[in-house]
Design a protein around this motif. Structure first.
Motif, PDB file in Angstrom:
ATOM      1  N   GLY A 100       0.818  -1.220   0.000  1.00 18.79           N
ATOM      2  CA  GLY A 100       0.000   0.000   0.000  1.00 18.79           C
ATOM      3  C   GLY A 100       0.841   1.255   0.000  1.00 18.79           C
ATOM      4  O   GLY A 100       0.484   2.253  -0.632  1.00 18.79           O
ATOM      5  N   LEU A 101       1.975   1.227   0.682  1.00 17.64           N
ATOM      6  CA  LEU A 101       2.863   2.393   0.689  1.00 17.64           C
ATOM      7  C   LEU A 101       3.533   2.542  -0.675  1.00 17.64           C
ATOM      8  O   LEU A 101       3.535   3.625  -1.269  1.00 17.64           O
ATOM      9  CB  LEU A 101       3.917   2.288   1.794  1.00 17.64           C
ATOM     10  N   ILE A 102       4.062   1.431  -1.196  1.00 19.61           N
ATOM     11  CA  ILE A 102       4.772   1.496  -2.489  1.00 19.61           C
ATOM     12  C   ILE A 102       3.827   1.990  -3.592  1.00 19.61           C
ATOM     13  O   ILE A 102       4.198   2.803  -4.428  1.00 19.61           O
ATOM     14  CB  ILE A 102       5.350   0.101  -2.861  1.00 19.61           C
ATOM     15  N   ALA A 103       2.567   1.527  -3.553  1.00 16.59           N
ATOM     16  CA  ALA A 103       1.598   1.888  -4.595  1.00 16.59           C
ATOM     17  C   ALA A 103       1.163   3.345  -4.498  1.00 16.59           C
ATOM     18  O   ALA A 103       0.662   3.908  -5.465  1.00 16.59           O
ATOM     19  CB  ALA A 103       0.375   0.969  -4.504  1.00 16.59           C
ATOM     20  N   SER A 107       7.242   9.053  -5.942  1.00 17.69           N
ATOM     21  CA  SER A 107       8.571   8.955  -6.569  1.00 17.69           C
ATOM     22  C   SER A 107       9.405   7.907  -5.841  1.00 17.69           C
ATOM     23  O   SER A 107       9.079   7.512  -4.719  1.00 17.69           O
ATOM     24  CB  SER A 107       9.300  10.299  -6.487  1.00 17.69           C
ATOM     25  N   ALA A 108      10.492   7.511  -6.496  1.00 11.82           N
ATOM     26  CA  ALA A 108      11.431   6.589  -5.856  1.00 11.82           C
ATOM     27  C   ALA A 108      12.017   7.242  -4.609  1.00 11.82           C
ATOM     28  O   ALA A 108      12.293   6.572  -3.612  1.00 11.82           O
ATOM     29  CB  ALA A 108      12.549   6.227  -6.828  1.00 11.82           C
ATOM     30  N   PRO A 189      17.319  13.900  -0.102  1.00 12.86           N
ATOM     31  CA  PRO A 189      16.592  13.787   1.177  1.00 12.86           C
ATOM     32  C   PRO A 189      15.237  14.485   1.167  1.00 12.86           C
ATOM     33  O   PRO A 189      14.404  14.235   2.037  1.00 12.86           O
ATOM     34  CB  PRO A 189      17.513  14.449   2.200  1.00 12.86           C
ATOM     35  N   ASP A 190      14.991  15.349   0.164  1.00 12.20           N
ATOM     36  CA  ASP A 190      13.670  15.968   0.053  1.00 12.20           C
ATOM     37  C   ASP A 190      12.594  14.908  -0.183  1.00 12.20           C
ATOM     38  O   ASP A 190      11.412  15.178   0.023  1.00 12.20           O
ATOM     39  CB  ASP A 190      13.650  17.000  -1.083  1.00 12.20           C
ATOM     40  N   GLY A 191      13.007  13.714  -0.611  1.00 11.04           N
ATOM     41  CA  GLY A 191      12.047  12.625  -0.794  1.00 11.04           C
ATOM     42  C   GLY A 191      11.289  12.320   0.490  1.00 11.04           C
ATOM     43  O   GLY A 191      10.082  12.029   0.458  1.00 11.04           O
ATOM     44  N   LEU A 192      11.968  12.399   1.630  1.00 10.72           N
ATOM     45  CA  LEU A 192      11.295  12.138   2.916  1.00 10.72           C
ATOM     46  C   LEU A 192      10.287  13.248   3.220  1.00 10.72           C
ATOM     47  O   LEU A 192       9.178  12.977   3.669  1.00 10.72           O
ATOM     48  CB  LEU A 192      12.321  12.002   4.051  1.00 10.72           C
ATOM     49  N   GLY A 193      10.675  14.506   2.922  1.00 11.65           N
ATOM     50  CA  GLY A 193       9.746  15.622   3.107  1.00 11.65           C
ATOM     51  C   GLY A 193       8.514  15.465   2.212  1.00 11.65           C
ATOM     52  O   GLY A 193       7.379  15.672   2.647  1.00 11.65           O
ATOM     53  N   ASP A 194       8.738  15.074   0.951  1.00 11.52           N
ATOM     54  CA  ASP A 194       7.625  14.862   0.012  1.00 11.52           C
ATOM     55  C   ASP A 194       6.688  13.782   0.538  1.00 11.52           C
ATOM     56  O   ASP A 194       5.464  13.912   0.476  1.00 11.52           O
ATOM     57  CB  ASP A 194       8.149  14.412  -1.365  1.00 11.52           C
ATOM     58  N   LEU A 195       7.281  12.689   1.047  1.00 11.38           N
ATOM     59  CA  LEU A 195       6.474  11.575   1.566  1.00 11.38           C
ATOM     60  C   LEU A 195       5.590  12.035   2.721  1.00 11.38           C
ATOM     61  O   LEU A 195       4.383  11.767   2.744  1.00 11.38           O
ATOM     62  CB  LEU A 195       7.393  10.444   2.043  1.00 11.38           C
ATOM     63  N   LEU A 196       6.202  12.754   3.678  1.00 15.57           N
ATOM     64  CA  LEU A 196       5.441  13.192   4.854  1.00 15.57           C
ATOM     65  C   LEU A 196       4.316  14.146   4.449  1.00 15.57           C
ATOM     66  O   LEU A 196       3.215  14.072   4.987  1.00 15.57           O
ATOM     67  CB  LEU A 196       6.375  13.854   5.877  1.00 15.57           C
ATOM     68  N   LEU A 236      21.755  14.093  -6.661  1.00 15.07           N
ATOM     69  CA  LEU A 236      21.093  13.085  -5.837  1.00 15.07           C
ATOM     70  C   LEU A 236      19.784  12.677  -6.507  1.00 15.07           C
ATOM     71  O   LEU A 236      19.079  13.493  -7.083  1.00 15.07           O
ATOM     72  CB  LEU A 236      20.842  13.627  -4.425  1.00 15.07           C
ATOM     73  N   ARG A 237      19.469  11.394  -6.405  1.00 18.99           N
ATOM     74  CA  ARG A 237      18.316  10.837  -7.115  1.00 18.99           C
ATOM     75  C   ARG A 237      16.980  11.141  -6.458  1.00 18.99           C
ATOM     76  O   ARG A 237      16.848  11.040  -5.241  1.00 18.99           O
ATOM     77  CB  ARG A 237      18.436   9.307  -7.133  1.00 18.99           C
ATOM     78  N   MET A 238      15.978  11.458  -7.266  1.00 17.35           N
ATOM     79  CA  MET A 238      14.603  11.505  -6.789  1.00 17.35           C
ATOM     80  C   MET A 238      13.807  10.425  -7.510  1.00 17.35           C
ATOM     81  O   MET A 238      12.713  10.068  -7.105  1.00 17.35           O
ATOM     82  CB  MET A 238      13.998  12.893  -7.035  1.00 17.35           C
ATOM     83  N   ASN A 239      14.384   9.901  -8.586  1.00 18.25           N
ATOM     84  CA  ASN A 239      13.700   8.838  -9.314  1.00 18.25           C
ATOM     85  C   ASN A 239      14.683   7.891  -9.975  1.00 18.25           C
ATOM     86  O   ASN A 239      15.867   8.174 -10.033  1.00 18.25           O
ATOM     87  CB  ASN A 239      12.752   9.441 -10.361  1.00 18.25           C
ATOM     88  N   ASP A 240      14.179   6.756 -10.443  1.00 17.40           N
ATOM     89  CA  ASP A 240      15.021   5.837 -11.194  1.00 17.40           C
ATOM     90  C   ASP A 240      14.163   5.120 -12.225  1.00 17.40           C
ATOM     91  O   ASP A 240      12.931   5.209 -12.187  1.00 17.40           O
ATOM     92  CB  ASP A 240      15.748   4.855 -10.266  1.00 17.40           C
ATOM     93  N   SER A 241      14.820   4.408 -13.126  1.00 24.71           N
ATOM     94  CA  SER A 241      14.111   3.821 -14.271  1.00 24.71           C
ATOM     95  C   SER A 241      13.170   2.672 -13.866  1.00 24.71           C
ATOM     96  O   SER A 241      12.229   2.361 -14.569  1.00 24.71           O
ATOM     97  CB  SER A 241      15.131   3.314 -15.295  1.00 24.71           C
TER      98      SER A 241
END
Ligand SMILES: [Zn+2]
Length: 253
Positions: A100-103, A107-108, A189-196, A236-241
């Motif tokens: 459920g989280l992955i779906a 973003s990666a 690390p902005d990925g964690l901010g986006d998630l929250l 730094l990556r925010m996504n991948d293939s």
């Protein structure tokens, strides 16, 4: 218990408390208990055997675990077939991520943020610290601690709820370490901010399991954004293939 004994214990414990967050379990004990918890959870959780999904989460997780002081220990990452948007750490290097989280992440980087946050809880040993605190409370209440040995530890962790919620200060520490782990592993690390932020907006329309086990405080997103700013996001990556197909698979399970 006599009043004298109680006072001596209370004194001993209060001086203990000033040392801050004593953990009565050794890393060896915790990791041995982890093997038992892993076996137990394998029979209790609907783990997916989708190799693509599991490999994707495991690769990110292993790279992140190596960036922590407990990187020389064995870590294991699992994907659980559960629509609830959640991820959790169990003592002994175990991390479970729900489909459920992955779906539902965008973003990666957001998924990496969730994994980094769980690895941080594990590396900071929040589960066994919480158990230690619960035992101090039991001693003060005049209740004897549980049985010894690794089996006793595993039983106590299971009894208090392996996925019980963490404290707000544990959350702050896991966010801080999580941001560091992400940058070191090459994720923005902005990925964690986006998630929250994504989960907080879903929280307003019904709630997510994630914040029941990882309590949200009003300043949490802002703090994560500030921490992330310490790192140069370029490169730094925010996504991948692989991410799009991984998310599709998780949604179909
Ligand atoms: Zn948390």
């Amino acid at each position: 218990m006599s009043r004298l004994l109680f006072a001596v214990l209370a004194l001993a414990l209060s001086s203990c408390a000033t040392l801050g967050g004593a953990n009565y379990y050794s890393v060896d004990e915790e990791w041995q208990a982890g093997r038992q918890l892993e076996a137990q959870l394998r029979t209790q959780l609907p783990l997916t055997n989708d190799a693509t999904l599991t490999r994707y989460v495991d690769q990110i997780g292993q790279a992140m675990a190596r960036q922590t002081p407990l990187g020389n220990r064995q870590w294991k990452f699992f994907v659980v077939r559960d629509d609830a948007i959640n991820a959790f750490n169990v003592p002994g290097g175990l991390v479970y991520v729900n489909t459920g989280l992955i779906a539902n992440v965008g973003s990666a980087g957001e998924l990496a943020g969730a994994i980094a946050h769980e690895v941080a809880h594990g590396a900071a040993r929040h589960g066994t610290s919480r158990l230690s605190k619960a035992q101090e409370a039991n001693i003060l209440a005049g209740v004897l601690g549980g049985g010894g040995g690794v089996e006793g530890i595993a039983a106590q962790i299971a009894a208090q709820g392996a996925f019980a919620s963490f404290s707000r200060s544990d959350e702050r520490e896991a966010d801080r370490l999580g941001v560091q782990i992400m940058a070191r592993t090459g994720y923005d690390p902005d990925g964690l901010g986006d998630l929250l932020e994504r989960l907080a907006s879903q929280e307003r329309s019904g709630g997510t399991a994630f914040f029941r086990t990882h309590p949200l405080s009003s300043d949490r997103m802002q703090t994560v954004r500030q921490l992330a700013r310490q790192y140069d996001g370029r490169g730094l990556r925010m996504n991948d293939s692989q991410f799009a197909s991984v998310r599709r698979r998780a949604a179909q399970l």
